[in-house]
Write an enzyme that holds these catalytic residues in place. Structure first.
Site, PDB file in Angstrom:
ATOM      1  N   HIS A 116      -7.215  -4.661  10.043  1.00  0.00           N
ATOM      2  CA  HIS A 116      -6.964  -4.517   8.725  1.00  0.00           C
ATOM      3  C   HIS A 116      -5.586  -5.278   8.159  1.00  0.00           C
ATOM      4  O   HIS A 116      -4.685  -5.368   9.008  1.00  0.00           O
ATOM      5  CB  HIS A 116      -6.864  -2.937   8.272  1.00  0.00           C
ATOM      6  CG  HIS A 116      -5.727  -2.116   8.695  1.00  0.00           C
ATOM      7  ND1 HIS A 116      -5.794  -0.823   8.844  1.00  0.00           N
ATOM      8  CD2 HIS A 116      -4.141  -2.644   8.969  1.00  0.00           C
ATOM      9  CE1 HIS A 116      -4.509  -0.240   9.225  1.00  0.00           C
ATOM     10  NE2 HIS A 116      -3.568  -1.355   9.359  1.00  0.00           N
TER      11      HIS A 116
ATOM     12  N   GLU B 275      -9.620  -1.946   5.075  1.00  0.00           N
ATOM     13  CA  GLU B 275     -10.172  -1.822   6.605  1.00  0.00           C
ATOM     14  C   GLU B 275     -11.429  -2.637   6.661  1.00  0.00           C
ATOM     15  O   GLU B 275     -11.891  -3.276   5.832  1.00  0.00           O
ATOM     16  CB  GLU B 275     -10.707  -0.137   6.552  1.00  0.00           C
ATOM     17  CG  GLU B 275      -9.404   0.803   6.245  1.00  0.00           C
ATOM     18  CD  GLU B 275      -8.550   1.091   7.295  1.00  0.00           C
ATOM     19  OE1 GLU B 275      -8.248   0.109   8.164  1.00  0.00           O
ATOM     20  OE2 GLU B 275      -7.705   2.237   7.429  1.00  0.00           O
TER      21      GLU B 275
ATOM     22  N   ASN C 195      -7.323  -2.756  14.163  1.00  0.00           N
ATOM     23  CA  ASN C 195      -8.707  -2.969  13.955  1.00  0.00           C
ATOM     24  C   ASN C 195      -8.685  -4.212  12.997  1.00  0.00           C
ATOM     25  O   ASN C 195      -9.981  -4.305  12.316  1.00  0.00           O
ATOM     26  CB  ASN C 195      -9.139  -1.544  12.867  1.00  0.00           C
ATOM     27  CG  ASN C 195      -8.707  -1.256  11.993  1.00  0.00           C
ATOM     28  OD1 ASN C 195      -7.879  -2.032  11.381  1.00  0.00           O
ATOM     29  ND2 ASN C 195      -9.037  -0.360  10.953  1.00  0.00           N
TER      30      ASN C 195
ATOM     31  N   ASP D 188       0.792  -1.268   0.079  1.00  0.00           N
ATOM     32  CA  ASP D 188       0.016  -0.115  -0.052  1.00  0.00           C
ATOM     33  C   ASP D 188       0.701   1.213   0.055  1.00  0.00           C
ATOM     34  O   ASP D 188       2.091   1.121   0.323  1.00  0.00           O
ATOM     35  CB  ASP D 188      -0.775  -0.054   1.293  1.00  0.00           C
ATOM     36  CG  ASP D 188      -0.357  -0.372   2.494  1.00  0.00           C
ATOM     37  OD1 ASP D 188       0.926  -0.366   2.465  1.00  0.00           O
ATOM     38  OD2 ASP D 188      -0.990  -1.039   3.471  1.00  0.00           O
TER      39      ASP D 188
HETATM   40  P1  PGA Z   1       2.076  -1.389  12.703  1.00  0.00           P
HETATM   41  O1  PGA Z   1       1.214  -1.215  11.544  1.00  0.00           O
HETATM   42  O2  PGA Z   1       3.394  -2.521  12.394  1.00  0.00           O
HETATM   43  O3  PGA Z   1       2.941  -0.113  12.550  1.00  0.00           O
HETATM   44  O4  PGA Z   1       1.544  -1.683  13.820  1.00  0.00           O
HETATM   45  C1  PGA Z   1       0.747  -2.670  11.081  1.00  0.00           C
HETATM   46  C2  PGA Z   1      -0.375  -2.314  10.209  1.00  0.00           C
HETATM   47  O5  PGA Z   1      -1.108  -1.470  10.257  1.00  0.00           O
HETATM   48  O6  PGA Z   1      -0.550  -3.396   9.256  1.00  0.00           O
END
Ligand code: PGA
Length: 251
Positions: free
Chosen positions: A147, A152, A145, A85
């Site tokens: 995702h 999302e 959350n 992404d």
């Molecule tokens: P993070 O993000 O490693 O910064 O916790 C993970 C994600 O949002 O997939």
């Protein structure tokens, strides 16, 4: 899900997926890096196709990959890299962009070529993955959350690469990484259907902030409200967790 202890690691299975829980983060990231290094060293594979992830969780993975590559003189020149992404409308030179994250954490430190990131032209990103022969190994993080990439909660499991409005919780979670300008609210992301076509998947979660969502993803019914829950149906998926991220698992 019964689990077997193997020294500093516990192994169990949930649906199709292996779940590995590590006492020792060094071992976790060593074992997470190994399949990538094996692909890169495999002379029978001309162009291994690897999907990378960003976020704080992945920084030790890149550190480990870089140190192994240096110590063992492994070339990554033939690897075809994709990323999950990218923020939309962000200058790629912005230090907060995922373009820059990959440059700083991997591209400047190895001979790997510049990664493909999704942008506005989502069809051309999908086509590039197909033209490369599909993704051999996809790394994934998980949002608090649920995702995966920027898919999302509520994103269809058969979604392809698309443009998203980020969830408020994602904007909040990522604000700590944004130092230049306001927090982005839109992104381009590989779809869940696209991710699931990868031949193998490694999902990494560390830290207590991920404990509740890991429990939901592994122990509650599979639902589009928790995008990561579908990963356990993939035939070659491995969840690699530290003890904190695994601390809410009942089994
Ligand atoms: P993070 O993000 O490693 O910064 O916790 C993970 C994600 O949002 O997939």
């Amino acid at each position: 899900m019964g689990s077997i202890s193997e020294g500093t690691r516990r192994v169990s299975k949930v649906d199709g997926a292996r779940v590995l829980v590590y006492k020792d983060r060094e071992r976790l990231f060593g074992e997470a890096a190994a399949p990538f290094l094996d692909l890169a060293r495999n002379r029978d594979i001309r162009h291994p196709v690897v999907g990378f992830a960003t976020g704080g969780t992945m920084v030790p993975l890149y550190k480990r990959i870089v140190s192994e590559v240096k110590a063992n003189r492994i070339s990554l020149r033939h690897v075809i890299p994709f990323n999950l992404d990218e923020y939309l409308g962000m200058d790629p030179r912005n230090p907060d962009s995922y373009r820059n994250y990959m440059k700083v954490n991997l591209e400047d430190l190895t001979d790997i070529r510049s990664t493909h990131l999704p942008g506005r032209d989502v069809l051309s990103f999908e086509r590039s993955i197909k033209d490369a022969g599909g993704i051999d190994l996809q790394y994934l993080g998980i949002g608090t959350n649920g995702h995966i990439a920027f898919n999302e909660p509520g994103t269809p499991f058969d979604s392809r690469t698309h443009i998203v409005d980020l969830a408020d919780s994602t904007i909040h979670d990522n604000a700590k990484y944004i130092n230049n300008g306001s927090s982005p609210t839109r992104a381009s992301t590989m779809g869940i259907g696209t991710i699931l076509e990868s031949r193998s998947i490694i999902l990494i979660a560390t830290g207590v902030a991920k404990a509740e969502i890991i429990r939901e993803a592994l122990e509650e019914p599979i639902t589009e409200h928790v995008p990561a829950s579908i990963v356990r149906m993939h035939p070659r998926a491995t969840f690699m967790l530290d003890e904190e991220a695994a601390s809410q698992l009942r089994h």
